[in-house]
Design a protein around this motif. Structure first.
Motif, PDB file in Angstrom:
ATOM      1  N   SER A 156      -5.951  -0.335   3.900  1.00  0.00           N
ATOM      2  CA  SER A 156      -5.707  -0.309   5.343  1.00  0.00           C
ATOM      3  C   SER A 156      -6.056  -1.655   5.974  1.00  0.00           C
ATOM      4  CB  SER A 156      -6.510   0.813   6.002  1.00  0.00           C
ATOM      5  OG  SER A 156      -7.888   0.528   6.005  1.00  0.00           O
ATOM      6  N   GLU A 157      -7.155  -2.254   5.569  1.00  0.00           N
ATOM      7  CA  GLU A 157      -7.562  -3.522   6.169  1.00  0.00           C
ATOM      8  C   GLU A 157      -6.561  -4.634   5.868  1.00  0.00           C
ATOM      9  OE1 GLU A 157      -9.602  -3.913   8.381  1.00  0.00           O
ATOM     10  OE2 GLU A 157     -10.751  -2.068   8.292  1.00  0.00           O
TER      11      GLU A 157
ATOM     12  N   VAL B  94      -1.709  -1.191  14.639  1.00  0.00           N
ATOM     13  CA  VAL B  94      -2.032   0.089  14.018  1.00  0.00           C
ATOM     14  C   VAL B  94      -0.795   0.987  13.889  1.00  0.00           C
ATOM     15  CG1 VAL B  94      -3.254   2.271  14.390  1.00  0.00           C
ATOM     16  CG2 VAL B  94      -4.467   0.109  14.641  1.00  0.00           C
ATOM     17  N   ASN B  95      -0.022   1.090  14.964  1.00  0.00           N
ATOM     18  CA  ASN B  95       1.134   2.002  14.930  1.00  0.00           C
ATOM     19  C   ASN B  95       2.175   1.582  13.908  1.00  0.00           C
ATOM     20  OD1 ASN B  95       0.114   3.743  16.818  1.00  0.00           O
ATOM     21  ND2 ASN B  95       1.102   2.704  18.545  1.00  0.00           N
ATOM     22  N   THR B  96       2.264   0.297  13.656  1.00  0.00           N
ATOM     23  CA  THR B  96       3.185  -0.188  12.626  1.00  0.00           C
ATOM     24  C   THR B  96       2.679   0.192  11.244  1.00  0.00           C
ATOM     25  OG1 THR B  96       3.775  -2.069  14.032  1.00  0.00           O
ATOM     26  CG2 THR B  96       4.310  -2.250  11.695  1.00  0.00           C
ATOM     27  N   VAL B  97       1.365   0.116  11.066  1.00  0.00           N
ATOM     28  CA  VAL B  97       0.780   0.296   9.737  1.00  0.00           C
ATOM     29  C   VAL B  97       0.834   1.754   9.257  1.00  0.00           C
ATOM     30  CG1 VAL B  97      -1.436   0.280   8.508  1.00  0.00           C
ATOM     31  CG2 VAL B  97      -0.684  -1.747   9.779  1.00  0.00           C
ATOM     32  N   ILE B  98       0.644   2.686  10.164  1.00  0.00           N
ATOM     33  CA  ILE B  98       0.452   4.088   9.755  1.00  0.00           C
ATOM     34  C   ILE B  98       1.501   4.600   8.751  1.00  0.00           C
ATOM     35  CG2 ILE B  98       0.464   6.472  10.612  1.00  0.00           C
ATOM     36  CD1 ILE B  98      -1.138   5.450  13.043  1.00  0.00           C
ATOM     37  N   PRO B  99       2.810   4.499   9.050  1.00  0.00           N
ATOM     38  CA  PRO B  99       3.779   5.005   8.057  1.00  0.00           C
ATOM     39  C   PRO B  99       3.740   4.233   6.738  1.00  0.00           C
ATOM     40  CG  PRO B  99       4.902   3.911   9.883  1.00  0.00           C
ATOM     41  CD  PRO B  99       3.469   4.056  10.288  1.00  0.00           C
ATOM     42  N   TYR B 100       3.502   2.929   6.814  1.00  0.00           N
ATOM     43  CA  TYR B 100       3.391   2.149   5.574  1.00  0.00           C
ATOM     44  C   TYR B 100       2.216   2.628   4.748  1.00  0.00           C
ATOM     45  CZ  TYR B 100       6.867  -1.367   6.919  1.00  0.00           C
ATOM     46  OH  TYR B 100       8.022  -2.011   7.245  1.00  0.00           O
ATOM     47  N   TYR B 101       1.104   2.913   5.409  1.00  0.00           N
ATOM     48  CA  TYR B 101      -0.103   3.356   4.690  1.00  0.00           C
ATOM     49  C   TYR B 101       0.156   4.667   3.942  1.00  0.00           C
ATOM     50  CZ  TYR B 101      -4.855   4.871   3.766  1.00  0.00           C
ATOM     51  OH  TYR B 101      -5.999   5.314   3.143  1.00  0.00           O
ATOM     52  N   HIS B 102       0.798   5.609   4.623  1.00  0.00           N
ATOM     53  CA  HIS B 102       1.098   6.897   3.969  1.00  0.00           C
ATOM     54  C   HIS B 102       1.984   6.691   2.747  1.00  0.00           C
ATOM     55  CE1 HIS B 102      -0.920   9.517   6.713  1.00  0.00           C
ATOM     56  NE2 HIS B 102      -0.236   9.095   7.764  1.00  0.00           N
ATOM     57  N   ARG B 103       3.039   5.911   2.912  1.00  0.00           N
ATOM     58  CA  ARG B 103       3.965   5.667   1.791  1.00  0.00           C
ATOM     59  C   ARG B 103       3.265   4.960   0.638  1.00  0.00           C
ATOM     60  NH1 ARG B 103       7.896   2.269   4.375  1.00  0.00           N
ATOM     61  NH2 ARG B 103       7.514   3.293   6.373  1.00  0.00           N
ATOM     62  N   PHE B 104       2.461   3.976   0.990  1.00  0.00           N
ATOM     63  CA  PHE B 104       1.778   3.186  -0.039  1.00  0.00           C
ATOM     64  C   PHE B 104       0.835   4.059  -0.862  1.00  0.00           C
ATOM     65  CE2 PHE B 104      -1.023  -0.005  -1.836  1.00  0.00           C
ATOM     66  CZ  PHE B 104      -0.211  -1.108  -2.020  1.00  0.00           C
ATOM     67  N   MET B 105       0.100   4.935  -0.188  1.00  0.00           N
ATOM     68  CA  MET B 105      -0.853   5.788  -0.892  1.00  0.00           C
ATOM     69  C   MET B 105      -0.148   6.824  -1.765  1.00  0.00           C
ATOM     70  SD  MET B 105      -3.754   4.831  -0.783  1.00  0.00           S
ATOM     71  CE  MET B 105      -4.628   3.533   0.063  1.00  0.00           C
TER      72      MET B 105
ATOM     73  N   GLU C 248       8.076  -3.952   2.439  1.00  0.00           N
ATOM     74  CA  GLU C 248       9.257  -4.468   3.129  1.00  0.00           C
ATOM     75  C   GLU C 248       9.176  -4.204   4.626  1.00  0.00           C
ATOM     76  OE1 GLU C 248      13.516  -3.958   1.477  1.00  0.00           O
ATOM     77  OE2 GLU C 248      13.435  -2.596   3.188  1.00  0.00           O
ATOM     78  N   GLY C 249       9.310  -5.262   5.423  1.00  0.00           N
ATOM     79  CA  GLY C 249       9.267  -5.131   6.876  1.00  0.00           C
ATOM     80  C   GLY C 249       7.889  -5.362   7.476  1.00  0.00           C
ATOM     81  N   LEU C 250       6.850  -5.390   6.656  1.00  0.00           N
ATOM     82  CA  LEU C 250       5.490  -5.602   7.179  1.00  0.00           C
ATOM     83  C   LEU C 250       5.190  -7.088   7.389  1.00  0.00           C
ATOM     84  CD1 LEU C 250       2.614  -3.454   5.627  1.00  0.00           C
ATOM     85  CD2 LEU C 250       3.349  -3.599   7.994  1.00  0.00           C
ATOM     86  N   GLY C 251       5.838  -7.948   6.579  1.00  0.00           N
ATOM     87  CA  GLY C 251       5.588  -9.376   6.702  1.00  0.00           C
ATOM     88  C   GLY C 251       4.362  -9.849   5.939  1.00  0.00           C
TER      89      GLY C 251
END
Length: 368
Positions: free
Chosen positions: A41-42, A50-61, A83-86
């Motif tokens: 997460s960090e 934060v709002n950008t990260v949340i869906p990426y975090y779920h997918r990544f885990m 992809e898309g996070l930069g």
DNA sequence: TAGACGTGGTC
DNA sequence: TGACCAAGTCT
């Protein structure tokens, strides 16, 4: 710099943590203190909302539930998850660090800030965050929120873009951080910086720590933090080569030493001067195709250039299109021909999506 | 140390 | 549109 009495410090800790206990954000990485979860997460949250990260975090885990999964993942799959996070080096460094942990640390996390900083991609902020949240170490975690919050509370005038300023803030925060709840303290500061003490439209009148906010009490909130101006992005002219063949479109994997390293995109060539423009078909032919055919097939696509702005560069991209009747020879080319239906299997940067969208729109226009 | 390194949101 | 911001690190 810090002139607070012990009583005031204690009152601040209590006020902040009481507010945090009642108002903390429930975030997916706050369900436990697993260092792997905190770490992922960090890294994702670096320079990212934060709002950008949340869906990426779920997918990544879901894709990489453990450090072993991360260490073993194919690079394309890893980049696809990002992809898309930069700032794509973040995820490549994370895999390097995962392998470091398994190979050099027997899979056991170092639990000190200094130890954590030995891992690739973990700097002073992330080390402080993991040390305090996962391992309960009384270490500061100085991110943009901490800079903003403490610069206002204490009217610290130092320029936060200077590397040495971080040390000043860490010294101050070490005197304020409660040893029984360092992780919650650091996270409370971040929640404060994301709610009442935001960079834009702050709501200090209702802030739980307004009585401790010297800049607010002095009507000087807008003066903090002090930060020197950023450089403007430099303009760059490019040409995107959109090569269509019977099998699909030509993609190139970008070199590891250039921007958007290891991602896939249509070949991009410098297009700054007339000479370069005239040389484009030859350059193209030398790289991966029969020159005579390319010269016949290549033509500029009508319409305005695609623009894409990075932190330090602004790209203006003209589109060149060629329709080839046979497959090009790719034996000396770091790329492959991809059917349109499989575009989504490759990790691509946002600028590639923009180019593809513009190309599709303009192709329709050509037949108007 | 200053500049490289992405993207999306906001005003 | 442009400028700035968002849980920074590496070289």
């Amino acid at each position: 710099m810090l002139t607070w009495s012990d009583a005031k410090t204690k009152a601040f800790q209590t006020t902040l943590l009481d507010w945090y206990d009642k108002n903390r954000r429930e975030l997916p990485w706050r369900k436990d203190h697993d260092p792997y979860h905190i770490w992922v997460s960090e890294i994702m949250l670096q320079q990212t909302q934060v709002n950008t990260v949340i869906p990426y975090y779920h997918r990544f885990m879901k894709m990489f539930p453990t450090i072993d999964d991360l260490a073993r993942a194919p690079e394309n799959q890893l980049l696809k998850a990002w992809e898309g996070l930069g700032y794509y080096s973040r995820v490549r460094n994370m895999q390097r660090a995962a392998r470091q942990l398994l190979d050099d640390y027997d899979g056991k996390w170092p639990q000190t800030k200094a130890g954590l900083q030995e891992l690739v991609g973990i700097g002073p902020y992330t080390a402080g965050a993991i040390a305090s949240i996962a391992f309960n170490q009384p270490e500061p975690a100085v991110d943009g929120n901490a800079f903003r919050v403490f610069s206002q509370l204490l009217e610290i005038e130092a320029d936060i873009t200077k590397p040495q300023t971080r040390q000043l803030f860490e010294t101050v925060i070490r005197k304020l951080i409660p040893h029984d709840r360092p992780g919650d303290f650091n996270q409370a500061i971040m929640d404060l910086g994301a709610s009442y003490m935001t960079a834009k439209n702050p709501d200090n009148e209702n802030s739980p720590v307004r009585a401790f906010n010297q800049a607010y009490l002095d009507g000087r909130v807008a003066d903090f933090p002090v930060r020197s101006k950023r450089l403007k992005p430099v303009d760059k002219q490019l040409a995107a080569l959109i090569i269509h063949t019977p099998e699909g479109y030509l993609f190139q994997q970008r070199a590891s030493n250039e921007l958007l390293a290891k991602l896939w995109a249509f070949p991009l060539l410098a297009n700054e001067t007339d000479t370069e423009v005239e040389a484009l078909p030859t350059v193209l032919a030398e790289q991966f195709c029969d020159e005579t055919e390319i010269k016949v097939a290549l033509r500029w696509v009508a319409g305005p250039a695609v623009t894409h702005t990075f932190t330090h560069q602004k790209w203006h991209i003209a589109l060149l299109h060629a329709d080839l009747r046979k497959q090009p020879d790719l034996s000396h080319f770091a790329g492959r021909v991809v059917p349109e239906a499989k575009f989504d299997q490759l990790p691509v940067p946002t600028v590639q999506k923009k180019i593809w969208q513009a190309y599709q729109k303009r192709q329709i226009n050509l037949f108007d």
